[in-house]
Design a protein around this motif. Structure first.
Motif, PDB file in Angstrom:
ATOM      1  N   ARG A 126      47.968  25.830  36.206  1.00  0.00           N
ATOM      2  CA  ARG A 126      47.948  26.890  35.193  1.00  0.00           C
ATOM      3  C   ARG A 126      48.676  26.504  33.901  1.00  0.00           C
ATOM      4  NH1 ARG A 126      44.257  28.031  37.106  1.00  0.00           N
ATOM      5  NH2 ARG A 126      43.637  29.733  38.475  1.00  0.00           N
TER       6      ARG A 126
ATOM      7  N   GLY B  33      46.310  45.548  35.172  1.00  0.00           N
ATOM      8  CA  GLY B  33      46.502  44.462  34.212  1.00  0.00           C
ATOM      9  C   GLY B  33      47.777  43.674  34.508  1.00  0.00           C
ATOM     10  N   LEU B  34      48.839  44.399  34.800  1.00  0.00           N
ATOM     11  CA  LEU B  34      50.118  43.753  35.107  1.00  0.00           C
ATOM     12  C   LEU B  34      50.023  42.935  36.392  1.00  0.00           C
ATOM     13  CD1 LEU B  34      53.195  43.614  34.342  1.00  0.00           C
ATOM     14  CD2 LEU B  34      53.511  45.557  35.900  1.00  0.00           C
ATOM     15  N   ASN B  36      47.413  41.553  37.657  1.00  0.00           N
ATOM     16  CA  ASN B  36      46.600  40.352  37.415  1.00  0.00           C
ATOM     17  C   ASN B  36      47.364  39.304  36.618  1.00  0.00           C
ATOM     18  OD1 ASN B  36      44.182  40.898  38.798  1.00  0.00           O
ATOM     19  ND2 ASN B  36      43.389  42.140  37.119  1.00  0.00           N
ATOM     20  N   ARG B  37      48.132  39.739  35.631  1.00  0.00           N
ATOM     21  CA  ARG B  37      48.868  38.777  34.792  1.00  0.00           C
ATOM     22  C   ARG B  37      50.016  38.134  35.552  1.00  0.00           C
ATOM     23  NH1 ARG B  37      48.890  42.878  31.292  1.00  0.00           N
ATOM     24  NH2 ARG B  37      51.127  43.162  31.395  1.00  0.00           N
ATOM     25  N   ARG B  38      50.767  38.973  36.267  1.00  0.00           N
ATOM     26  CA  ARG B  38      52.022  38.477  36.840  1.00  0.00           C
ATOM     27  C   ARG B  38      51.953  38.201  38.332  1.00  0.00           C
ATOM     28  NH1 ARG B  38      57.390  41.260  34.618  1.00  0.00           N
ATOM     29  NH2 ARG B  38      56.141  40.812  32.769  1.00  0.00           N
ATOM     30  N   GLU B  51      56.234  48.610  30.144  1.00  0.00           N
ATOM     31  CA  GLU B  51      54.985  48.357  29.409  1.00  0.00           C
ATOM     32  C   GLU B  51      54.385  49.668  28.889  1.00  0.00           C
ATOM     33  OE1 GLU B  51      52.333  45.389  31.023  1.00  0.00           O
ATOM     34  OE2 GLU B  51      50.634  46.730  30.680  1.00  0.00           O
ATOM     35  N   PRO B 117      38.821  44.123  35.843  1.00  0.00           N
ATOM     36  CA  PRO B 117      40.214  43.921  36.285  1.00  0.00           C
ATOM     37  C   PRO B 117      40.419  44.254  37.768  1.00  0.00           C
ATOM     38  CG  PRO B 117      40.144  45.040  34.157  1.00  0.00           C
ATOM     39  CD  PRO B 117      38.738  45.047  34.695  1.00  0.00           C
TER      40      PRO B 117
END
Lengths: 212, 212
Positions: A126, B33-34, B36-38, B51, B117
């Motif tokens: 990544r 979203g969080l 998936n990102r983190r 957030e 998502p």
């Protein structure tokens, strides 16, 4: 760096995990497997030494750091894929762009299967370090070269013109890369059959007699 | 559970992140979203509240735990995909298994894009809890139902017989699921075009006039 381990052979032949006297390649195979199972960041040299049944210093005899193992694994995957793409680009004998692309993808599937653990690791990178960023850049360069082959095949009329070339590239990468998630070498489907199946579905679906 | 947040509106209209007065769905979108990102395990309710620009208790007004957000997200993806598969299975009007499968895959691509998502989150679930295991089981059941459609289409002669049906299923899932890694809703390719492109390449490549 292909010498023997600095540890004497174990006295017990039924030792359940690993054996001393590992070659550099043995150590790398186990490291790649561990990185794929546990995640590179979470895996430690101690875990690897335990799995091999040797001391940490026996591991360090072959690799000076965890990152140098990652570098060797990513180079293995990228060098092999790069060769496959170069062979496809340089294909001669009057073959058109469609045939060059098709044989490149077939070669890439074969490489992917032959180096499945290393390619799996590559696809999970990544960009968390300069080393990983460099590997991502090499991977993007390869993807770009395949995208050029796709564009040429569309321009020559060998590949259907009703789908944007960048979407076609993504669909090819999607199907090919997903093999790392399910294909089991040594199972019911051998690598030649797999490569022929993937390229058959993709390239007969992409052929210009569709989508007019 | 769709009432207003228990917090008064913020006085400053240019507040950079989130706004108070979030609906349950707002909170869920940000949570997905969080995650998936983190990564789900690394993400916390505190991160989410920050957030959204609200207190943790404002988040708990809508969801009693982080896991209940994950459950809602996975149900969203699985319910929508399940509807798409059920529609395909029940398609009537004399259509053969090839057409039923093709319209099922086209519907699944559309669902995937509309719930991108949530589907992305679903595809990353590894079974780390009973909830995740249940979601994986629902996902496997859907995959099995599509595999039956593939087998039927091969038996009816609509799909090429030179590739094992389970390999065909894997290749379909591979291309479809990979969309979560690159497709950008609202970009150059709209969802209808994408669904038509994916099914065009797959099903014209899978058609029984190839591979004989």
């Amino acid at each position: 760096m292909t010498g023997e381990s600095d540890r004497a052979p174990a006295p017990h032949p039924r030792r359940p995990r690993g054996r001393p006297g590992h070659t550099r390649d043995d150590v790398l195979r186990h490291a790649i497997g561990l990185f794929n199972r546990r995640g590179y960041d979470a895996a430690s040299i101690s875990d690897l030494a335990r799995e091999l049944g040797v001391t940490k210093s026996a591991v360090f005899y072959h690799f000076d750091s965890k990152e140098s193992m990652l570098a060797a694994a990513l180079d293995e995957a990228l060098d092999a894929l790069s060769d496959a793409v170069a062979d496809g680009e340089q294909a001669v004998g009057g073959s058109g762009a469609y045939d060059r692309l098709r044989s490149t993808v077939q070669a890439a599937v074969t490489i992917l299967v032959q180096h499945l653990p290393a390619v799996t690791l590559l696809l999970r990178v990544r960009g968390n370090s300069p080393l990983e960023q460099q590997a991502l850049k090499r991977r993007r360069d390869l993807d770009d070269r395949i995208a050029v082959l796709v564009q040429n095949a569309v321009q020559e009329g060998g590949i259907r013109g009703d789908i944007a070339p960048d979407v076609i590239s993504r669909l090819i990468f999607g199907m090919v890369n997903s093999l790392t998630e399910w294909y089991q070498p040594g199972g019911a489907v051998d690598e030649g059959t797999l490569a022929a199946s993937v390229t058959g579905v993709l390239f007969e679906g992409l052929a210009s007699d569709h989508g007019r």
